[in-house]
Design an enzyme around this catalytic site. Structure first.
Site, PDB file in Angstrom:
ATOM      1  NE  ARG A  88     -26.022  -6.040  -1.677  1.00  0.00           N
ATOM      2  CZ  ARG A  88     -26.657  -5.426  -2.680  1.00  0.00           C
ATOM      3  NH1 ARG A  88     -27.921  -5.715  -2.938  1.00  0.00           N
ATOM      4  NH2 ARG A  88     -26.050  -4.548  -3.434  1.00  0.00           N
TER       5      ARG A  88
ATOM      6  CG  ASP B 216     -28.132  -3.282 -10.769  1.00  0.00           C
ATOM      7  OD1 ASP B 216     -27.248  -2.408 -10.773  1.00  0.00           O
ATOM      8  OD2 ASP B 216     -28.153  -4.218  -9.946  1.00  0.00           O
TER       9      ASP B 216
ATOM     10  CB  THR C  55     -32.243  -1.700  -8.584  1.00  0.00           C
ATOM     11  OG1 THR C  55     -30.941  -2.092  -9.071  1.00  0.00           O
ATOM     12  CG2 THR C  55     -33.279  -2.150  -9.604  1.00  0.00           C
TER      13      THR C  55
ATOM     14  NE  ARG D 173      -2.457   5.932 -18.675  1.00  0.00           N
ATOM     15  CZ  ARG D 173      -1.493   5.642 -19.540  1.00  0.00           C
ATOM     16  NH1 ARG D 173      -1.647   4.613 -20.379  1.00  0.00           N
ATOM     17  NH2 ARG D 173      -0.396   6.350 -19.591  1.00  0.00           N
TER      18      ARG D 173
ATOM     19  NE  ARG E 259      -2.529   8.435 -22.040  1.00  0.00           N
ATOM     20  CZ  ARG E 259      -2.189   9.106 -20.947  1.00  0.00           C
ATOM     21  NH1 ARG E 259      -3.115   9.646 -20.180  1.00  0.00           N
ATOM     22  NH2 ARG E 259      -0.932   9.237 -20.614  1.00  0.00           N
TER      23      ARG E 259
ATOM     24  CE  LYS F 278     -14.590   7.732 -34.341  1.00  0.00           C
ATOM     25  NZ  LYS F 278     -15.761   7.501 -33.514  1.00  0.00           N
TER      26      LYS F 278
HETATM   27  O1  F6P Z   1     -27.594  -3.700  -7.361  1.00  0.00           O
HETATM   28  C1  F6P Z   1     -26.928  -2.482  -7.287  1.00  0.00           C
HETATM   29  C2  F6P Z   1     -25.437  -2.686  -7.323  1.00  0.00           C
HETATM   30  O2  F6P Z   1     -24.818  -1.415  -7.215  1.00  0.00           O
HETATM   31  C3  F6P Z   1     -24.910  -3.441  -8.536  1.00  0.00           C
HETATM   32  O3  F6P Z   1     -24.806  -2.639  -9.685  1.00  0.00           O
HETATM   33  C4  F6P Z   1     -23.590  -3.941  -8.015  1.00  0.00           C
HETATM   34  O4  F6P Z   1     -23.193  -5.109  -8.707  1.00  0.00           O
HETATM   35  C5  F6P Z   1     -23.897  -4.248  -6.573  1.00  0.00           C
HETATM   36  O5  F6P Z   1     -25.038  -3.474  -6.218  1.00  0.00           O
HETATM   37  C6  F6P Z   1     -22.778  -3.938  -5.605  1.00  0.00           C
HETATM   38  O6  F6P Z   1     -23.177  -4.413  -4.365  1.00  0.00           O
HETATM   39  P1  F6P Z   1     -22.513  -3.954  -2.982  1.00  0.00           P
HETATM   40  O7  F6P Z   1     -22.897  -2.512  -2.764  1.00  0.00           O
HETATM   41  O8  F6P Z   1     -23.119  -4.859  -1.983  1.00  0.00           O
HETATM   42  O9  F6P Z   1     -21.042  -4.081  -3.149  1.00  0.00           O
END
Ligand code: F6P
Length: 323
Positions: free
Chosen positions: A72, A127, A125, A247, A162, A213
């Site tokens: 980044r 995400d 990504t 947990r 659990r 369950k």
């Molecule tokens: O964007 C991908 C991701 O893995 C997200 O799911 C997560 O919030 C973030 O990056 C974590 O970022 P870093 O690897 O910088 O801790």
């Protein structure tokens, strides 16, 4: 088009290597030269570019992460940082750049486009939150890793009667949690897209207990307002009335580190090749993506500042299936 560069940026995602390979070989097949940029935008600022030949991207299809490295890069958000990057690209006579990455990375692509440099984005990504694209490179593998954890946890949850709360990644998008939760038969799924309180999650676990369950699973997406801490705090005060012990497992970066699934490798190969074809067609300043099965392009200016939320209407399906 003669010379292109390719970089991977932001959080790594399984399948990025398949995309690097596809961009490289797709471009070489057209007689272009290809350069790999080290560590995302940081490598542009530091002028860390190496030529890529077909053999340099051999044997990487099955590896997670990115062989180019990723980062980044806050400096790239500054005008002075971008100027340095552009001057390095010009010095090397690079005609175009392919950026493989998620939302933040494609904002970077959009800024290069605004500065007049030819750029094409490839959505990658875990995400899966990019506008203009149905499925991003990496998210299928991340879902499968989360699912494997859910399946394993169910075994022990059932033996011990659990409840388990499994937290998966996804930042502000609940896609991984939603898909893995449905595939894993979760009793309750908490997403950033829909408000759910610890009391409501606990109630779903309590109902599962009352229905006889042997276990119950809650999948909590990273960005959900009710996170695992809030749930644990609530549980501490109400454990007796819920029935199950609880947990918690937080999967964290484990979710990102897998061997790319076949689906991610194929997707990355299609999108990487599509990025090259897009450049060859003379188009620029776009994100290549797959929408309803077809490769399309969306202007980077259109995707900037927008995200693609998970389809929360599927939560009802998960609820019905958990009876
Ligand atoms: O964007 C991908 C991701 O893995 C997200 O799911 C997560 O919030 C973030 O990056 C974590 O970022 P870093 O690897 O910088 O801790």
């Amino acid at each position: 088009m003669k010379k292109i560069a390719v970089l991977t940026s932001g959080g790594d995602a399984p399948g990025m290597n398949a995309a690097i390979r596809a961009v490289t070989r797709g471009a070489l097949a057209r007689g272009w030269e290809v350069f790999g940029v080290r560590n995302g935008y940081a490598g542009l600022l530091e002028d860390r570019l190496d030529p890529l030949a077909a053999r340099n991207v051999g044997g990487i299809l099955q590896s997670g992460g990115t062989v180019l490295g990723s980062a980044r890069c806050p400096e790239f958000k500054e005008q002075s940082g971008r100027e340095r990057a552009l001057s390095n690209l010009k010095k090397r006579k690079i005609d175009a750049l392919v950026v493989i990455g998620g939302n933040g990375s494609q904002s970077g692509s959009a800024s290069l486009d605004r500065e007049g440099f030819t750029v094409v984005g490839v959505p990658s990504t875990i995400d899966n939150d990019l506008y203009g694209n149905d499925v991003s490179i990496g998210c299928d593998t991340a879902i499968n890793i989360t699912l494997e954890a859910i399946d394993r946890l169910r075994t022990t949850a059932s033996s011990h009667h659990r409840a388990f709360a499994v937290e998966t990644m996804g930042r502000d998008c609940g896609y991984i949690g939603l898909m893995a939760g449905i595939a894993g038969g979760a009793e309750v799924i908490a997403l950033p897209e829909v408000e759910i309180t610890p009391a409501q999650i606990a109630e779903r676990l309590r109902e599962a207990y009352r229905r006889g369950k042997t276990h119950a699973l809650a999948v909590i997406a990273e960005g959900a307002k009710c996170g695992v801490h809030e749930l644990m705090a609530y549980y501490g005060a109400h454990r007796k009335s819920i029935g199950f012990d609880l947990r918690v497992t937080r999967l964290g970066h484990v979710v990102r580190g897998g061997i790319p699934s076949a689906a991610d490798r194929v997707l990355a190969t299609r999108l990487g090749a599509a990025a090259v074809a897009t450049l060859a067609s003379g188009a620029r300043g776009v994100l290549v993506g797959i929408v309803k099965g077809d490769v399309i392009t969306t202007p980077l200016a259109e995707i900037t500042g927008r995200t693609r939320p998970a389809d929360a209407s599927m939560l009802e399906l998960a609820r019905v299936m958990a009876i």
